[in-house]
Design a protein around this motif. Structure first.
Motif, mmCIF file in Angstrom:
data_model
loop_
_atom_site.group_PDB
_atom_site.id
_atom_site.type_symbol
_atom_site.label_atom_id
_atom_site.label_comp_id
_atom_site.label_asym_id
_atom_site.label_seq_id
_atom_site.Cartn_x
_atom_site.Cartn_y
_atom_site.Cartn_z
ATOM 1 N N LEU A 67 -60.238 116.690 96.675
ATOM 2 C CA LEU A 67 -59.240 116.333 97.685
ATOM 3 C C LEU A 67 -58.637 114.947 97.432
ATOM 4 O O LEU A 67 -57.494 114.681 97.796
ATOM 5 N N THR A 68 -59.434 114.074 96.809
ATOM 6 C CA THR A 68 -58.965 112.695 96.622
ATOM 7 C C THR A 68 -58.631 112.364 95.167
ATOM 8 O O THR A 68 -57.723 111.577 94.899
ATOM 9 N N CYS A 69 -59.380 112.951 94.229
ATOM 10 C CA CYS A 69 -59.217 112.572 92.821
ATOM 11 C C CYS A 69 -58.646 113.680 91.949
ATOM 12 O O CYS A 69 -58.344 113.432 90.774
ATOM 13 N N GLY A 70 -58.578 114.910 92.480
ATOM 14 C CA GLY A 70 -58.036 116.006 91.692
ATOM 15 C C GLY A 70 -58.880 116.361 90.480
ATOM 16 O O GLY A 70 -58.358 116.436 89.360
ATOM 17 N N ALA B 221 -55.521 120.233 116.230
ATOM 18 C CA ALA B 221 -55.211 121.529 115.639
ATOM 19 C C ALA B 221 -54.989 121.356 114.141
ATOM 20 O O ALA B 221 -54.846 120.247 113.630
ATOM 21 N N GLY B 222 -54.984 122.458 113.436
ATOM 22 C CA GLY B 222 -54.704 122.407 112.009
ATOM 23 C C GLY B 222 -55.955 122.304 111.162
ATOM 24 O O GLY B 222 -57.089 122.434 111.636
ATOM 25 N N ARG B 223 -55.745 122.029 109.878
ATOM 26 C CA ARG B 223 -56.826 122.068 108.895
ATOM 27 C C ARG B 223 -57.891 121.008 109.163
ATOM 28 O O ARG B 223 -59.081 121.270 109.008
ATOM 29 N N SER B 224 -57.485 119.801 109.577
ATOM 30 C CA SER B 224 -58.474 118.736 109.774
ATOM 31 C C SER B 224 -59.452 119.085 110.893
ATOM 32 O O SER B 224 -60.665 118.914 110.742
ATOM 33 N N GLY B 225 -58.944 119.575 112.015
ATOM 34 C CA GLY B 225 -59.827 119.963 113.106
ATOM 35 C C GLY B 225 -60.706 121.132 112.733
ATOM 36 O O GLY B 225 -61.888 121.177 113.102
ATOM 37 N N HIS B 226 -60.150 122.101 111.997
ATOM 38 C CA HIS B 226 -60.932 123.265 111.576
ATOM 39 C C HIS B 226 -62.084 122.858 110.666
ATOM 40 O O HIS B 226 -63.231 123.288 110.858
ATOM 41 N N LEU C 180 -61.677 114.345 110.523
ATOM 42 C CA LEU C 180 -61.017 114.046 111.795
ATOM 43 C C LEU C 180 -60.107 112.828 111.697
ATOM 44 O O LEU C 180 -59.037 112.787 112.312
ATOM 45 N N THR C 181 -60.534 111.826 110.955
ATOM 46 C CA THR C 181 -59.767 110.583 110.878
ATOM 47 C C THR C 181 -58.736 110.580 109.755
ATOM 48 O O THR C 181 -57.909 109.667 109.674
ATOM 49 N N GLY C 182 -58.823 111.568 108.872
ATOM 50 C CA GLY C 182 -57.909 111.605 107.740
ATOM 51 C C GLY C 182 -58.297 110.673 106.607
ATOM 52 O O GLY C 182 -57.535 110.532 105.641
ATOM 53 N N ARG C 183 -59.461 110.051 106.702
ATOM 54 C CA ARG C 183 -59.931 109.156 105.635
ATOM 55 C C ARG C 183 -60.705 109.974 104.604
ATOM 56 O O ARG C 183 -61.933 109.921 104.519
ATOM 57 N N GLY D 194 -70.659 112.262 108.603
ATOM 58 C CA GLY D 194 -69.633 111.529 107.869
ATOM 59 C C GLY D 194 -68.539 112.437 107.344
ATOM 60 O O GLY D 194 -67.353 112.074 107.359
ATOM 61 N N LEU D 195 -68.912 113.629 106.884
ATOM 62 C CA LEU D 195 -67.905 114.591 106.432
ATOM 63 C C LEU D 195 -66.950 114.950 107.559
ATOM 64 O O LEU D 195 -65.723 114.944 107.392
ATOM 65 N N ALA D 196 -67.531 115.295 108.723
ATOM 66 C CA ALA D 196 -66.693 115.658 109.868
ATOM 67 C C ALA D 196 -65.787 114.492 110.261
ATOM 68 O O ALA D 196 -64.596 114.686 110.562
ATOM 69 N N ALA D 197 -66.331 113.275 110.261
ATOM 70 C CA ALA D 197 -65.539 112.105 110.630
ATOM 71 C C ALA D 197 -64.401 111.880 109.645
ATOM 72 O O ALA D 197 -63.280 111.508 110.043
ATOM 73 N N SER D 198 -64.652 112.101 108.370
ATOM 74 C CA SER D 198 -63.600 111.896 107.376
ATOM 75 C C SER D 198 -62.455 112.885 107.584
ATOM 76 O O SER D 198 -61.275 112.525 107.426
#
Length: 436
Positions: free
Chosen positions: A167-170, A42-47, A104-107, A98-102
């Motif tokens: 998301l990572t470097c601002g 649930a939440g933003r990552s799953g969405h 889902l895994t939080g990487r 790869g986008l979806a995996a990143s």
């Protein structure tokens, strides 16, 4: 629907295995996206993962394969490059995955890399089909919509890696535009530009081809107005959201919603006048017409009051109705396109020499009917679950709806995959683009 339309020259397109590889990859994304939607976190990552698997993976990869095949076929020009048609899938599909995996895994550090790979694949597709369209002497309504969609594909693929990097470097804000504005513009150009402009252009062609009818005088006048109004509306809607200007977004939203409502009525009228016997494809286009009008009516209400925040139309009803509109267009088209491509490759040379099956005989009509009922039932239950007024009294609706939707998606993918397995003789090298 057993014969090839007289004005279609399948030789103009790439080898049959190229679009089929896109469609099979897209079916894989459909199953993965449905699984994440139903059982993912649930939440933003799953969405975010589900949206990219379903919208980018299933819908956009399907569009990439369909445009690569049918722009040359419908427009009567040769595809610019068959090699690029292979490379676009090799880059876009792993990038979307790869986008979806990143997510889902939080990487999230992987997201800019995956997004960049996907963007290159999308740009190759836009360049290849764009060069093909440039060779058309007199572009028609379908070609003009496709040109708008390609421009939006380019813009979406540019904004996607920017969002991932932020998301990572601002890296945002830039020139006063922050993450929220870019995200809204990205989503708007993806859904209403890349996807729905393609859907609109294709429906003008498909609604007449599959019903064996022609547009009437009023429909032709609407088509001429919509061809200008829709891209202007998408541009205003995206620009208004990028700059957080409600008036621009509201004006664009009205044009977009009115255009989609009119297109839904055109499709409904073509179905009303057809003498073609009902089949799974036409039934789905009937559902498309209903979803288009319902979505447009609710979107006008939602966007008038909240043109910036309500990304997909009405805050509650917009997303499910839009998903139905897009999903049933894609499903209905694939029920013809996949059997058509296999039929052309395996049976067209035997026509007149021996008995050959009709195009619609290549898939299982019973499975298609069951799948349609499951998807409609599952979608209805999920819509009920989204309604806070009803969900409390039906706590099981979300789980049951998700299960039905997942079962329907599995049957749909299985039915189409079996067309290739049972009737096509494709090697792995064919589907990877190595063979002929």
């Amino acid at each position: 629907m057993g014969a090839i339309p007289a004005d279609v020259d399948a030789e103009q397109g790439p080898p049959t295995a190229v679009p089929l590889a896109h469609f099979l990859a897209a079916l894989g994304f459909l199953l993965a996206g449905t699984a994440v939607l139903v059982a993912g976190p649930a939440g933003r990552s799953g969405h975010l993962a589900a949206v990219h698997l379903l919208l980018a993976g299933w819908v956009c990869v399907t569009i990439m394969g369909a445009m690569t095949q049918f722009v040359p076929v419908w427009s009567g020009v040769g595809l610019h490059s068959r090699r690029l048609a292979v490379w676009q899938l090799w880059l876009a599909a792993p990038g979307f995955a790869g986008l979806a995996a990143s997510f889902l895994t939080g990487r999230l550090a992987l997201a800019p890399v995956a997004g960049g790979v996907a963007a290159v694949g999308v740009w190759l597709f836009a360049y290849n089909v764009g060069r093909t369209l440039a060779a058309v002497d007199e572009p028609g309504v379908t070609e003009r919509h496709f040109a708008v969609a390609l421009a939006c594909f380019v813009a979406v693929a540019l904004l996607g890696p920017v969002l991932a990097a932020d998301l990572t470097c601002g890296v945002l804000p830039v020139a006063g535009v922050g993450h929220v504005g870019v995200l809204r513009a990205h989503a708007t150009l993806a859904v209403f530009g890349a996807v729905l402009a393609t859907v609109a252009g294709a429906l003008y062609q498909l609604a007449t081809m599959f019903t064996q009818t022609e547009l009437g005088p009023i429909e032709r006048r609407f088509r001429d107005v919509e061809t200008v109004a829709y891209p202007v509306g998408v541009g205003l809607l995206a620009l208004g959201r990028l700059l957080s200007t409600a008036a621009l977004s509201r004006a664009g939203g009205v044009l977009v919603a009115a255009s989609i409502a009119g297109l839904g009525l055109v499709v409904a009228n073509r179905l009303r006048t057809t003498r073609v016997e009902p089949n799974p494809m036409l039934v789905r286009y009937g559902v498309v017409a209903a979803f288009a009008v319902a979505w447009a009516a609710t979107a006008l209400v939602g966007w008038w009051g909240e043109p910036l925040g309500a990304l997909y139309g009405h805050p509650t009803a917009g997303a499910p109705l839009l998903a139905g509109l897009v999903g049933f267009v894609v499903a209905g088209t694939l029920y013809h396109v996949v059997p058509f491509l296999v039929w052309v490759r395996e049976y067209s040379d035997l026509l007149g020499l021996e008995d050959v099956p009709l195009i619609d005989d290549l898939y299982d009509g019973r499975l298609a009917r069951v799948e349609l009922a499951l998807v409609l039932g599952g979608g209805a239950l999920l819509a009920v679950d989204r309604s806070t007024a009803v969900a409390a009294s039906l706590p099981w609706a979300g789980r049951a709806g998700g299960a039905l939707l997942a079962a329907g998606a599995l049957l749909f993918a299985t039915n189409l995959a079996l067309v290739v397995v049972r009737h096509g003789e494709f090697s792995t090298t064919d589907l990877l683009g190595v063979g002929g």
